[in-house]
Design a protein around this motif. Structure first.
Motif, mmCIF file in Angstrom:
data_model
loop_
_atom_site.group_PDB
_atom_site.id
_atom_site.type_symbol
_atom_site.label_atom_id
_atom_site.label_comp_id
_atom_site.label_asym_id
_atom_site.label_seq_id
_atom_site.Cartn_x
_atom_site.Cartn_y
_atom_site.Cartn_z
ATOM 1 N N THR A 183 -54.840 -38.786 8.657
ATOM 2 C CA THR A 183 -54.155 -37.826 8.287
ATOM 3 C C THR A 183 -54.004 -37.734 10.932
ATOM 4 O OG1 THR A 183 -55.908 -36.474 8.951
ATOM 5 C CG2 THR A 183 -54.716 -36.159 7.250
ATOM 6 N N LEU A 184 -54.701 -38.441 11.505
ATOM 7 C CA LEU A 184 -54.075 -38.685 12.520
ATOM 8 C C LEU A 184 -53.291 -39.490 12.468
ATOM 9 C CD1 LEU A 184 -58.322 -39.969 13.118
ATOM 10 C CD2 LEU A 184 -56.747 -38.047 14.118
ATOM 11 N N SER A 185 -52.988 -38.808 13.876
ATOM 12 C CA SER A 185 -51.809 -39.182 14.533
ATOM 13 C C SER A 185 -51.133 -40.731 14.884
ATOM 14 C CB SER A 185 -50.529 -38.575 15.641
ATOM 15 O OG SER A 185 -51.296 -38.400 16.618
ATOM 16 N N PRO A 186 -50.403 -41.405 15.068
ATOM 17 C CA PRO A 186 -50.916 -42.636 16.189
ATOM 18 C C PRO A 186 -51.352 -42.650 17.166
ATOM 19 C CG PRO A 186 -48.405 -43.115 15.261
ATOM 20 C CD PRO A 186 -49.083 -41.563 15.259
ATOM 21 N N VAL A 187 -50.900 -41.395 18.019
ATOM 22 C CA VAL A 187 -51.106 -41.503 19.639
ATOM 23 C C VAL A 187 -52.945 -40.683 19.484
ATOM 24 C CG1 VAL A 187 -50.955 -39.547 21.211
ATOM 25 C CG2 VAL A 187 -49.265 -40.691 19.643
ATOM 26 N N GLU A 188 -53.480 -40.517 18.284
ATOM 27 C CA GLU A 188 -54.474 -39.003 18.693
ATOM 28 C C GLU A 188 -55.343 -41.029 18.175
ATOM 29 O OE1 GLU A 188 -54.541 -35.307 16.442
ATOM 30 O OE2 GLU A 188 -53.582 -36.717 15.302
ATOM 31 N N ARG A 189 -54.997 -41.519 17.435
ATOM 32 C CA ARG A 189 -55.582 -43.012 16.673
ATOM 33 C C ARG A 189 -55.497 -43.970 18.280
ATOM 34 N NH1 ARG A 189 -52.723 -43.638 12.193
ATOM 35 N NH2 ARG A 189 -51.012 -45.137 12.743
ATOM 36 N N ILE A 190 -54.913 -43.617 19.482
ATOM 37 C CA ILE A 190 -55.541 -44.629 20.503
ATOM 38 C C ILE A 190 -56.209 -43.517 21.643
ATOM 39 C CG2 ILE A 190 -53.800 -45.600 22.446
ATOM 40 C CD1 ILE A 190 -51.330 -45.885 20.678
ATOM 41 N N GLU A 191 -56.241 -42.727 21.661
ATOM 42 C CA GLU A 191 -56.656 -41.708 22.156
ATOM 43 C C GLU A 191 -57.766 -42.067 21.865
ATOM 44 O OE1 GLU A 191 -54.546 -37.989 22.740
ATOM 45 O OE2 GLU A 191 -53.439 -39.013 23.976
ATOM 46 N N HIS A 192 -58.635 -41.552 20.685
ATOM 47 C CA HIS A 192 -60.383 -42.059 20.347
ATOM 48 C C HIS A 192 -60.998 -42.980 19.858
ATOM 49 C CE1 HIS A 192 -59.349 -38.192 18.645
ATOM 50 N NE2 HIS A 192 -59.118 -37.745 18.037
ATOM 51 N N SER A 193 -59.910 -44.594 20.045
ATOM 52 C CA SER A 193 -60.175 -45.381 19.908
ATOM 53 C C SER A 193 -60.416 -45.761 21.683
ATOM 54 C CB SER A 193 -59.211 -46.419 19.069
ATOM 55 O OG SER A 193 -58.545 -46.419 18.148
ATOM 56 N N LEU A 194 -59.981 -45.163 22.627
ATOM 57 C CA LEU A 194 -60.367 -45.483 24.082
ATOM 58 C C LEU A 194 -61.016 -44.636 24.331
ATOM 59 C CD1 LEU A 194 -56.452 -45.629 25.366
ATOM 60 C CD2 LEU A 194 -57.776 -47.748 25.183
ATOM 61 N N GLY A 195 -61.448 -43.436 23.611
ATOM 62 C CA GLY A 195 -62.253 -42.533 23.908
ATOM 63 C C GLY A 195 -63.829 -43.097 23.412
ATOM 64 N N LEU A 196 -63.425 -44.198 22.984
ATOM 65 C CA LEU A 196 -65.067 -45.166 22.307
ATOM 66 C C LEU A 196 -65.504 -45.700 24.266
ATOM 67 C CD1 LEU A 196 -64.141 -47.048 19.291
ATOM 68 C CD2 LEU A 196 -64.845 -45.079 19.251
ATOM 69 N N VAL A 197 -65.075 -45.794 24.585
ATOM 70 C CA VAL A 197 -65.451 -46.755 26.361
ATOM 71 C C VAL A 197 -66.719 -45.900 26.909
ATOM 72 C CG1 VAL A 197 -64.956 -47.784 27.854
ATOM 73 C CG2 VAL A 197 -63.749 -48.076 25.830
ATOM 74 N N GLU A 198 -66.039 -44.414 26.716
ATOM 75 C CA GLU A 198 -67.099 -43.935 27.213
ATOM 76 C C GLU A 198 -68.424 -43.350 26.851
ATOM 77 O OE1 GLU A 198 -65.325 -39.852 27.345
ATOM 78 O OE2 GLU A 198 -63.399 -40.437 26.961
ATOM 79 N N PHE A 199 -68.846 -44.018 25.311
ATOM 80 C CA PHE A 199 -70.362 -44.244 24.797
ATOM 81 C C PHE A 199 -70.791 -45.635 24.732
ATOM 82 C CE2 PHE A 199 -67.275 -40.926 22.955
ATOM 83 C CZ PHE A 199 -68.051 -39.483 23.917
ATOM 84 N N VAL A 200 -70.394 -46.509 25.536
ATOM 85 C CA VAL A 200 -71.129 -47.572 26.233
ATOM 86 C C VAL A 200 -72.046 -47.612 26.337
ATOM 87 C CG1 VAL A 200 -70.104 -48.543 27.906
ATOM 88 C CG2 VAL A 200 -70.450 -50.083 26.471
ATOM 89 N N ALA A 201 -72.641 -46.658 27.367
ATOM 90 C CA ALA A 201 -74.394 -46.461 27.866
ATOM 91 C C ALA A 201 -74.826 -46.312 26.483
ATOM 92 C CB ALA A 201 -73.979 -45.858 28.877
ATOM 93 N N GLU A 202 -74.283 -45.405 25.439
ATOM 94 C CA GLU A 202 -75.539 -44.971 24.705
ATOM 95 C C GLU A 202 -76.022 -46.000 23.600
ATOM 96 O OE1 GLU A 202 -74.681 -41.006 22.733
ATOM 97 O OE2 GLU A 202 -73.146 -40.632 24.494
ATOM 98 N N LEU A 203 -75.265 -46.843 23.475
ATOM 99 C CA LEU A 203 -74.954 -48.240 22.914
ATOM 100 C C LEU A 203 -76.430 -48.476 22.702
ATOM 101 C CD1 LEU A 203 -71.882 -49.482 21.228
ATOM 102 C CD2 LEU A 203 -73.389 -48.289 20.050
ATOM 103 N N GLU A 204 -77.094 -49.122 24.102
ATOM 104 C CA GLU A 204 -78.411 -49.349 24.481
ATOM 105 C C GLU A 204 -77.987 -50.431 24.479
ATOM 106 O OE1 GLU A 204 -81.031 -47.295 23.303
ATOM 107 O OE2 GLU A 204 -81.188 -45.946 25.224
ATOM 108 N N VAL A 205 -77.544 -51.690 24.305
ATOM 109 C CA VAL A 205 -77.042 -52.901 24.858
ATOM 110 C C VAL A 205 -77.302 -54.090 25.180
ATOM 111 C CG1 VAL A 205 -75.288 -54.804 22.931
ATOM 112 C CG2 VAL A 205 -75.177 -52.546 22.590
ATOM 113 N N GLU A 206 -78.168 -55.153 24.874
ATOM 114 C CA GLU A 206 -78.829 -55.576 25.938
ATOM 115 C C GLU A 206 -77.733 -56.497 26.459
ATOM 116 O OE1 GLU A 206 -82.434 -55.640 27.021
ATOM 117 O OE2 GLU A 206 -82.240 -53.967 26.247
#
Length: 197
Positions: free
Chosen positions: A28-51
């Motif tokens: 149901t997500l539009s192509p624009v929503e998919r792109i925006e949500h995908s880019l938004g993942l980067v905001e949470f990179v620190a929460e992953l705590e990857v060494e």
């Protein structure tokens, strides 16, 4: 038909329904929503705590999957090595992804490093999925590639497996079987959900 066969048959049907619900919501997500949500993942990179120095397995998005590549780039900039999976028979092989290295067409319309690439054993895996629940259970596409791969990797390394999906793919409950592995977390466009949250 035995009671066990009835239970197994009904579980297969329930899993199909859950998979369909997650994929339908994603669709149901539009192509624009998919792109925006995908880019938004980067905001949470620190929460992953990857060494830094970790070997992180990403995935090449197919169909209308969330695109983890911006997140993978952020992890590379944080000092991680990246790899991508390729299907070999019933299993996944993880090949080292080099910056500007050649990619070849792979199964299901994805791309991956070619056979000349180094085979690696990631200790941090970003896992695609069809649907997930609040307990970090996931349902994939029904072939079991990631269940088998994660089981093998756990024998080799201290593994962290994080599902990556759109928040709309959350369902009430994912039915689990003994061979199904609960993930350590699920990262969506709304943030990181951890096992036990």
């Amino acid at each position: 038909m035995s009671k066990a066969e009835n239970v197994a048959g009904s579980l297969v049907e329930v899993k199909k329904a859950v998979r369909k619900a997650g994929l339908s919501a994603r669709g149901t997500l539009s192509p624009v929503e998919r792109i925006e949500h995908s880019l938004g993942l980067v905001e949470f990179v620190a929460e992953l705590e990857v060494e830094p120095g970790s070997v992180v397995a990403g995935f090449w998005p197919i169909r209308d999957e969330i695109d983890p590549r911006p997140l993978m780039d952020a992890l590379a900039q944080a000092g991680c090595s990246l790899c991508l999976p390729i299907v070999l028979g019933d299993d996944l092989e993880f090949r080292l992804l080099q910056k500007d290295g050649p990619l070849v067409p792979a199964s299901f319309g994805s791309m991956a490093p070619g056979p000349e690439a180094e085979v690696v054993h990631p200790n941090f895996v970003l896992v695609p999925l069809s649907a997930f629940d609040r307990r970090c259970n996931r349902i994939g596409y029904g072939k079991g590639f990631y269940d088998r791969a994660l089981s093998e990797l756990e024998k080799l390394t201290n593994l962290t497996a994080i599902g990556v999906a759109f928040a709309v793919q959350e369902v009430e409950e994912v039915p689990m079987e003994p061979h199904d592995r609960r993930l350590d977390g699920i990262l969506t466009d709304r943030g990181l959900l951890r096992t036990g949250d």
